[in-house]
Design a protein around this motif. Structure first.
Motif: not given
Length: 179
Positions: A18-24, A51-53, A144-147, A172-175
């Protein structure tokens, strides 16, 4: 793979992810084209459940053309200056597609709001919607992130082996921290 030590500050893979996704803010995408592999770094925001980017790019760039022909890809996100170890990183695989023109307004709004929370900064970066549709030079893309794997910091600290540990995407996706 070595098990994570109970009580380790690095054992909470969902929190680290979550930290990586929120700050990276940047991910490097690895695509494959007719002339071989290609890596491109793009500015992204994370969307959740699933989870998607989300990012945008010129639709005639090499990586965009590669994605159009072969939408499966791999990527990485890393951050320096993180608490504790000082760095963290993730690798992922996924499927990438351009956002349909009818969905551009929503994706554009979310991308700019998450990437630039300050309205004045957002206004300075905001590109017109027409840039992302029709004859416009850019497109929004969704991976769409698979792994998803993290650097196994506990293993590195124990024996200096550079390995990865897979994170449960469902958790992770339902954070709940992002749309």
């Amino acid at each position: 793979m070595t098990a994570v030590t109970a009580g380790s500050e690095y054992a909470d893979h969902v929190a680290r992810s979550t930290h990586l996704l929120d700050h990276g803010r940047f991910t490097t995408l690895a695509t494959l084209g007719e002339d071989g592999p290609w890596a491109s770094t793009v500015n992204f925001v994370a969307l959740r459940d699933p989870l998607r980017l989300l990012y945008y790019s010129l639709h005639r760039s090499k990586h965009s053309r590669n994605i159009e022909a072969r939408p499966d890809l791999a990527g990485s996100v890393h951050l320096l200056g993180t608490p504790g170890f000082g760095l963290d990183g993730a690798q992922f695989t996924g499927h990438c597609e351009a956002v349909a023109a009818s969905e551009v307004p929503w994706h554009r709004q979310v991308y700019y709001e998450l990437n630039h929370p300050d309205p004045e900064v957002r206004a300075a970066w905001l590109l017109p919607e027409s840039d992302f549709t029709g004859d416009g030079p850019r497109r929004f893309y969704v991976v769409r992130v698979h792994r998803w794997w993290l650097l196994d910091i506990d293993r590195w600290l124990a024996d200096k082996h550079d390995t990865r540990v897979e994170v449960d995407l469902a958790r992770l996706a339902t954070d709940g921290r992002r749309p």
